[in-house]
Design an enzyme around this catalytic site. Structure first.
Site, short mmCIF file in Angstrom:
data_model
loop_
_atom_site.label_atom_id
_atom_site.label_comp_id
_atom_site.label_asym_id
_atom_site.label_seq_id
_atom_site.Cartn_x
_atom_site.Cartn_y
_atom_site.Cartn_z
N GLN A 223 0.83 -1.21 0.00
CA GLN A 223 0.00 0.00 0.00
C GLN A 223 0.86 1.26 0.00
OE1 GLN A 223 -3.02 -2.05 3.14
NE2 GLN A 223 -3.38 0.12 2.83
N ARG A 370 -8.77 0.07 7.77
CA ARG A 370 -9.78 1.00 7.24
C ARG A 370 -10.07 2.09 8.28
NH1 ARG A 370 -14.17 -1.15 3.05
NH2 ARG A 370 -14.67 0.85 2.13
N CYS A 371 -9.02 2.71 8.73
CA CYS A 371 -9.12 3.56 9.91
C CYS A 371 -7.93 4.50 9.94
CB CYS A 371 -9.09 2.65 11.13
SG CYS A 371 -8.64 3.43 12.66
N GLU A 739 -12.90 5.10 4.99
CA GLU A 739 -12.98 4.37 6.24
C GLU A 739 -14.22 4.71 7.07
OE1 GLU A 739 -9.32 6.07 7.50
OE2 GLU A 739 -10.28 7.15 9.10
#
Ligand code: CDP
Length: 783
Positions: A223, A370-371, A739
């Site tokens: 990523q 996702r945060c 997110e």
């Protein structure tokens, strides 16, 4: 979008639900994922894992494995030590981690040895044949046991304690005093369980060392390709220009593909040593048991209020389980991520939060699933806390929130824990949610059902996030500032190539990045190729996680496009034979002020840039490195309605409404897709998922028969809508959104279940709220 289509609301490409450009290849099965990469002479690497959570390694017997046809080598930590790679720094920078176990194993499934073979089956057979002798040790499974320091997890560290760090922000004494003076208060522990991002595609790499050129090409599920290139250079000493990281198509990341894993390092070492390309592809169990987990925060939430319900103070004290290494992927100055957002959408006069992190014999991580670095845990704490406070006060939880929201006129709002919220209108967004779901009518229905003994619940979560890390004065990872970048090159015929330092894992950047540039330049988004993930071509950036792409790289794209436009304006002045000051960008073309018939399109200027630039620099391209002045603060109002079957404990999510505000929306369809995906993950976390360990340190969810993924059969039907309060400091007013649904939804689900169970006197329950757990709670309450 077709180029002939009229721009909606005077806009060209922004705000349009343009179909995702990348889907043409994904739907046709033409994506190129890591396991699709096959190189001549490629070898395969597989990993030997520990069955014990805590044990000394007495001996690694390689002979039987080496006798298997096709097995070429078995690497252990001793071999890695020979090349200085037995340990590597964690992303956090405060700790280091073993690549392969050094002396003892610290968690079940830890990587102990790597087998290199000519085929995948031979590598797998080699793994079976490696015989490791262990001396089991007592495992430390709970962070509360870790506190006693009876058993030391990390003997390698100078500090002989399991305590990693203490972190705090806010005013402790004043907060304690305000809590003590409050008419009403709550003090409850909420636990956000250890869970796992579980991306559809596990991690993997293909390392290819070219001895002739001295170049190491690393195809990897990354990523953050540039950050990984820098780390590889720093730990191996290979010059950065000789390292080429390529992140191909990625099947979901969710933070799981940010850390550096043993397989990446071992495949690189194996390629350097053998001179062959070496592939490592993780199994599902390896992904669930050894790669970055998320959450695992035990949070004591204290809120004070007047008897009317005006909040007076917030204190959150957290015990965090970090596993065996402090490998949480947080910015350097934020050991507990952005947990300071725990005051949420509410105007607390005073607040304090503190956190103590501990080593345990569990897999390391603490990734931003996702945060935005612990925002999910913070949102869960405050949204559960407000619910419990409403119950303590005997007030409707919607009314309590409306009473205590930060008001629109207070923005920019300085929170007591140090953030400056950029924009928002919480009352309007929440009112829209209440009206849309028919909140007051639902409460009436609930009262009727309760009178009949039925269990119906309504749960609210009105969360605020903090995304877009980040301003370089505060944000870095291992010293590298968290700006991001964009490069735009327009070709003579008006098409172009757009590159950024981000890396999509399914978010649709190939579409939305083209839309931003198309909007700024009046070009066709279909003919703007977006390329990410290749460190030899993309400008340097910190990658995609924590919903930072739109706030940071999205801004860089708009700014780079504006640079292109300024260059183009000079060429337009030459082509239009007008003074530069008279040439303006109006209605997606350059025109001479007050003379609309004297105009020229960007496409025409692109051609002129290569054929007739006049006195101007030929060509049409620009690069921009964007250092955001602040973070962005998206928010949402979520409401869940559930019905619980008293006899079975089964919870049915009857309705779920999500109203999100992420400022200017680039592509509403993509945003809706992001919301649907994140809500489904939040639903899974709330009702199904936990990486739990037994008292002996055994991981109880090592595969998808234990760690459940909801299918379309279980997943509720999502209702979505939005409001729009643009970010005042972002060039196009956009905030991150990816997110939000994962951050906001767990509390709404839990609050709904607790609301349903309230008549039975049940006030608190940890996730996952499985049917079994709910049934037991009902049984316990009826005794
Ligand atoms: O960093 P990441 O891409 O995971 O998250 P994001 O910046 O929230 O973006 C997720 C997707 O939603 C991207 O394709 C964005 O461009 C899109 N998006 C949008 O269309 N409008 C927004 N205001 C925010 C995101």
């Amino acid at each position: 979008m077709s180029t002939t289509e009229a721009p909606p609301n005077g806009k060209y490409a922004m705000g349009k639900s343009m179909k995702r450009k990348e889907d043409a290849r994904f739907i046709a099965g033409k994506g190129r994922y890591i396991d699709d990469i096959v190189l001549p002479g490629m070898l395969y690497l597989a990993i030997v894992h520990s069955p014990y959570p805590h044990a000394r390694i007495l001996k690694v017997n390689k002979d039987a494995a080496l006798a298997i046809p096709g097995v070429l080598a078995v690497i252990t930590a001793d071999d890695l030590a020979g090349v200085g790679l037995a340990w590597i720094p964690t992303f956090h920078g405060y700790d280091k981690q073993m690549v392969l176990a050094v002396g003892k194993v610290l968690y079940q499934y830890q990587e102990v040895a790597a087998v290199i073979a000519t085929s995948r089956p031979a590598a797998a057979d080699g793994v079976e044949a490696v015989d490791v002798e262990y001396e089991p040790l007592t495992p430390v499974v709970s962070p509360f046991d870790a506190k006693t320091d009876k058993t030391l997890v990390r003997e390698d560290r100078e500090n002989k304690t399991n305590h990693i760090y203490h972190w705090e922000v806010g005013k402790q004494a004043e907060t304690d005093a305000a809590l003590a003076a409050s008419d009403v208060s709550i003090n409850e522990r909420v636990y956000f369980q250890r869970c796992h991002p579980a991306p559809l595609e596990p991690c993997g790499s293909v390392a290819d060392m070219n001895a002739a050129t001295g170049t190491l090409t690393l195809y990897m599920t990354s990523q953050a390709p540039h950050a990984h290139r820098t780390v590889v250079s720093l730990v191996t000493g290979i010059p950065e220009d000789k390292i080429h990281v390529i992140s191909p198509d990625i099947g979901g990341g969710f933070g799981n593909k940010v850390p550096v894993y043993a397989g990446y390092v071992c495949s690189a070492v194996a390629s350097i040593v053998t001179g062959h390309p070496v592939k490592w592809i993780e199994t599902r169990t390896e992904n669930l048991t050894t790669t970055g987990f998320a959450r695992d925060y035990h949070m004591d939430v204290q809120i004070g209020a007047t008897k009317e319900g005006n909040i007076t103070a917030l204190k959150v004290s957290t015990t965090a389980d970090h596993g065996a290494f402090d490998a949480a992927a947080d910015p350097t100055k934020y050991p507990a991520g952005l947990f300071g957002i725990c005051t949420g959408s509410y105007d607390f006069p005073i607040a304090f939060t503190q956190l103590d992190a501990y080593f345990t014999n569990k897999a390391p991580g603490g990734v931003a699933y996702r945060c935005s670095f612990r925002v999910t845990e913070a949102s869960y704490a405050i949204e559960r806390g407000m619910e419990m406070l409403a119950r303590r006060l005997g007030q409707d939880p919607a009314d309590l929130r409306l009473r205590n929201f930060v008001k629109k006129e207070q923005f920019p709002y300085a929170s007591p824990l140090g953030f400056v919220y950029d924009s928002g209108d919480y009352h309007t967004t929440f009112q829209k949610a209440l009206d849309k779901i028919g909140y007051r009518e639902l409460r009436k229905e609930q009262a009727e059902r309760r009178a009949r003994g039925e269990l119906m619940g309504i749960g609210i979560s009105t969360f605020t996030e903090v995304v877009g890390a980040g301003p370089s004065k505060h944000f870095d990872i291992m010293g590298i500032k968290m700006f991001d970048s964009a490069e735009i090159r327009i070709h003579p015929t008006g098409s172009g190539i757009v590159r950024t330092g981000t890396k999509s894992q399914g978010q649709g950047h190939e579409t939305t990045w083209a839309q931003i540039v198309a909007e700024e330049l009046g070009l066709d988004p279909q003919n703007l190729l977006v390329e990410e993930g290749d460190t030899d071509t993309a400008p340097y950036g910190l990658g995609t996680y924590a919903s930072r792409s739109t706030p940071v790289a999205g801004a860089a794209l708009a700014m780079a496009a504006r640079r292109v436009r300024e260059k183009a304006r000079n060429i337009a002045a030459h082509v239009l034979e007008a003074p530069l000051g008279d040439v303006e960008w109006t209605d997606y073309k350059f025109q001479v002020k007050g003379v609309p018939e004297k105009s020229v399109t960007m496409k025409e200027i692109a051609f002129a840039a290569y054929t007739n630039p006049g006195p101007n620099e030929p060509g049409l391209e620009a690069t921009y490195y964007y250092d955001p002045p602040n973070l962005t603060f998206p928010y949402g109002a979520y409401i869940a309605v559930v019905d619980i079957d008293k006899l079975t404990g089964e919870t049915k999510v009857r309705r779920f409404l999500a109203i999100d505000d992420c400022g200017t929306v680039i592509n509403p369809m993509i945003v809706e897709g992001q919301i649907h995906g994140g809500l489904t993950e939040g639903f899974a976390i709330a009702f199904m998922q936990e990486i739990a360990y037994d008292e002996n340190g055994n991981n109880l969810q090592p595969n998808f028969t234990e760690y459940l993924i909801p299918t379309s059969l279980e997943t509720p039907s999502w209702e979505t809508d939005s409001t729009c309060n643009p970010s005042p400091h972002h060039p196009i007013g956009a905030k991150g959104v990816g997110e939000s649904p994962n951050v906001g939804s767990p509390a709404a689900f839990v609050n709904a279940v607790m609301d349903a169970l309230a008549p039975l006197g049940i006030t608190n329950m940890d996730m996952p709220m499985t049917r079994d757990k709910v049934w037991r709670a009902i049984q316990g309450a009826s005794k």
